[in-house]
Enzyme design. Sequence first.
Site, PDB file in Angstrom:
ATOM      1  N   GLN A   1     -88.557   8.608  95.134  1.00 25.06           N
ATOM      2  CA  GLN A   1     -89.581   8.034  94.251  1.00 25.06           C
ATOM      3  C   GLN A   1     -90.785   8.973  94.208  1.00 25.06           C
ATOM      4  O   GLN A   1     -91.364   9.285  95.249  1.00 25.06           O
ATOM      5  CB  GLN A   1     -90.024   6.672  94.783  1.00 25.06           C
ATOM      6  CG  GLN A   1     -90.996   5.995  93.845  1.00 25.06           C
ATOM      7  CD  GLN A   1     -91.614   4.747  94.449  1.00 25.06           C
ATOM      8  OE1 GLN A   1     -92.288   4.805  95.465  1.00 25.06           O
ATOM      9  NE2 GLN A   1     -91.371   3.604  93.826  1.00 25.06           N
TER      10      GLN A   1
ATOM     11  N   PRO B   1     -88.155   1.367  98.399  1.00 21.64           N
ATOM     12  CA  PRO B   1     -88.946   2.370  99.127  1.00 21.64           C
ATOM     13  C   PRO B   1     -90.066   1.695  99.901  1.00 21.64           C
ATOM     14  O   PRO B   1     -90.717   0.782  99.387  1.00 21.64           O
ATOM     15  CB  PRO B   1     -89.525   3.252  98.013  1.00 21.64           C
ATOM     16  CG  PRO B   1     -89.405   2.477  96.751  1.00 21.64           C
ATOM     17  CD  PRO B   1     -88.325   1.460  96.940  1.00 21.64           C
TER      18      PRO B   1
ATOM     19  N   CYS C   1     -97.900   1.403  93.303  1.00 24.55           N
ATOM     20  CA  CYS C   1     -98.621   1.454  94.586  1.00 24.55           C
ATOM     21  C   CYS C   1    -100.053   0.925  94.416  1.00 24.55           C
ATOM     22  O   CYS C   1    -100.808   1.425  93.583  1.00 24.55           O
ATOM     23  CB  CYS C   1     -98.632   2.885  95.123  1.00 24.55           C
ATOM     24  SG  CYS C   1     -99.571   3.000  96.665  1.00 24.55           S
TER      25      CYS C   1
HETATM   26  C1  LIG Z   1     -95.018  -1.047 104.463  1.00 24.47           C
HETATM   27  C2  LIG Z   1     -94.662  -1.031 103.010  1.00 24.47           C
HETATM   28  C3  LIG Z   1     -94.594   0.180 102.333  1.00 24.47           C
HETATM   29  C4  LIG Z   1     -94.262   0.205 100.975  1.00 24.47           C
HETATM   30  N1  LIG Z   1     -94.141   1.421 100.340  1.00 24.47           N
HETATM   31  C5  LIG Z   1     -93.718   1.462  99.051  1.00 24.47           C
HETATM   32  C6  LIG Z   1     -93.438   2.715  98.406  1.00 24.47           C
HETATM   33  O1  LIG Z   1     -93.531   3.785  99.000  1.00 24.47           O
HETATM   34  N2  LIG Z   1     -93.056   2.663  97.105  1.00 24.47           N
HETATM   35  C7  LIG Z   1     -92.897   1.484  96.427  1.00 24.47           C
HETATM   36  O2  LIG Z   1     -92.543   1.491  95.248  1.00 24.47           O
HETATM   37  N3  LIG Z   1     -93.137   0.297  97.029  1.00 24.47           N
HETATM   38  C8  LIG Z   1     -93.521   0.264  98.307  1.00 24.47           C
HETATM   39  N4  LIG Z   1     -93.685  -0.941  98.924  1.00 24.47           N
HETATM   40  C9  LIG Z   1     -93.437  -2.183  98.169  1.00 24.47           C
HETATM   41  C10 LIG Z   1     -92.019  -2.708  98.375  1.00 24.47           C
HETATM   42  O3  LIG Z   1     -91.054  -1.779  97.913  1.00 24.47           O
HETATM   43  C11 LIG Z   1     -91.829  -4.067  97.663  1.00 24.47           C
HETATM   44  O4  LIG Z   1     -91.919  -3.878  96.271  1.00 24.47           O
HETATM   45  C12 LIG Z   1     -92.854  -5.099  98.085  1.00 24.47           C
HETATM   46  O5  LIG Z   1     -93.010  -5.109  99.492  1.00 24.47           O
HETATM   47  C13 LIG Z   1     -92.484  -6.495  97.600  1.00 24.47           C
HETATM   48  O6  LIG Z   1     -91.299  -6.950  98.184  1.00 24.47           O
HETATM   49  P1  LIG Z   1     -91.300  -7.981  99.433  1.00 24.47           P
HETATM   50  O7  LIG Z   1     -92.328  -9.057  99.128  1.00 24.47           O
HETATM   51  O8  LIG Z   1     -89.882  -8.494  99.466  1.00 24.47           O
HETATM   52  O9  LIG Z   1     -91.684  -7.181 100.626  1.00 24.47           O
HETATM   53  C14 LIG Z   1     -94.038  -1.002 100.269  1.00 24.47           C
HETATM   54  C15 LIG Z   1     -94.129  -2.210 100.963  1.00 24.47           C
HETATM   55  C16 LIG Z   1     -94.431  -2.237 102.301  1.00 24.47           C
HETATM   56  C17 LIG Z   1     -94.493  -3.574 103.010  1.00 24.47           C
END
Ligand SMILES: Cc1cc2nc3c(=O)[nH]c(=O)nc-3n(C[C@H](O)[C@H](O)[C@H](O)COP(=O)(O)O)c2cc1C
Length: 344
Positions: free
Chosen positions: A71, A17, A101
């Site tokens: 979620q 998400p 979050c």
């Molecule tokens: C713009 C953005 C919005 C996100 N929104 C959510 C969210 O709504 N719910 C959630 O559980 N994680 C959210 N995340 C976290 C991501 O799901 C993920 O866990 C996090 O970016 C780490 O992974 P990465 O380093 O590969 O990006 C968000 C991340 C980004 C960059």
Amino acid sequence: MLKIGNLSLKYPFVLAPMAGITDLPYRMVCRRLGCELAFIEMISAKAVVYENKKTRKMIAALPGDRPLGIQLLGTEEEFVLRALDIVQKNEYDVIDFNAACPVSKVASKGEGAGMMKEPIKLGRMLKAIVDHTDIPVTVKIRAGWNESSVNAREVALYAQDAGIKGLFIHGRTRQQGYSGRVDYSIIREVKEALAIPVLGSGDVFSPLHVKKMFEETGCDGVAVARGALGNPWIFRETAGFLDSGVIPPRPDIQEVADIMADHLRGIAAYHGPETAPVVFRKFFAWYTKGFREVKPLKERAFRAKTADEMLELIAEFRRHETYAETAATISPQNAGGEKNYREP
Ligand SMILES: Cc1cc2nc3c(=O)[nH]c(=O)nc-3n(C[C@H](O)[C@H](O)[C@H](O)COP(=O)(O)O)c2cc1C
């Protein structure tokens, strides 16, 4: 293969998400390129209960958009269960609860990563959700609140006792937000403590990072987030890599432009043609990242006023020989949404 309750996925990766990103048009683009389970961005239980119009649209589940996870975010059981009554009519494939979050106005109220401070309360909340639905329930947690309270293992054990069917862990603390490197060791610790599937999240920007997540943590699945920004091909490439050990070639410029145009049309149909250029301009920048001499085009995309103007810029991108020459040289490693790519 990955199983979350009664849901079976051919490949062990999902679209995580992302607030402001994983709307219907974006999920459909990712699905075309091999993503199976995709998540709607986090949804506040209160917004669902108060029947916020924008929220109603966000939680809609259309037939082609499956398997689909929602979620929920909240800290008061009453609201979360009332929200669940409303959302589960949509028959999602997974219901995830957000305990991750990091945003101040969320976490300071005890929601999202704020829940990491209260493992017993989180366990009770998850048990109430599990008892209230037949849909598989999962939770998304972080490593901990800050570096002196890395308690993911304890939180995960309470969550498992509540009867959830899978757990997502972003291997950073709330304090880290999205900075610093993902901590593989905490993901491994959680994986080793649990009997249910554990899906790792953090720093997944290419199929090589997916492999690294599996090797370093022993996890059962991987959640792809920033690595899919402007790079939905990460799903196709990871599937190919897991199947054969070879990363399939990067898309050529024609395919990139095709996906951009389809994505833009999807946004125009879903959000309306007036808002489409505003929603799409960040994607324009991500899709064209790594192509040489594209800066002036990106600047024009930021000023585009209509969807037609944006489509014309995509057509220009497609026609431009310099961009095409460089397309073939873009490696999977420098694709994706991260500003400073790091070797896995
Ligand atoms: C713009 C953005 C919005 C996100 N929104 C959510 C969210 O709504 N719910 C959630 O559980 N994680 C959210 N995340 C976290 C991501 O799901 C993920 O866990 C996090 O970016 C780490 O992974 P990465 O380093 O590969 O990006 C968000 C991340 C980004 C960059």
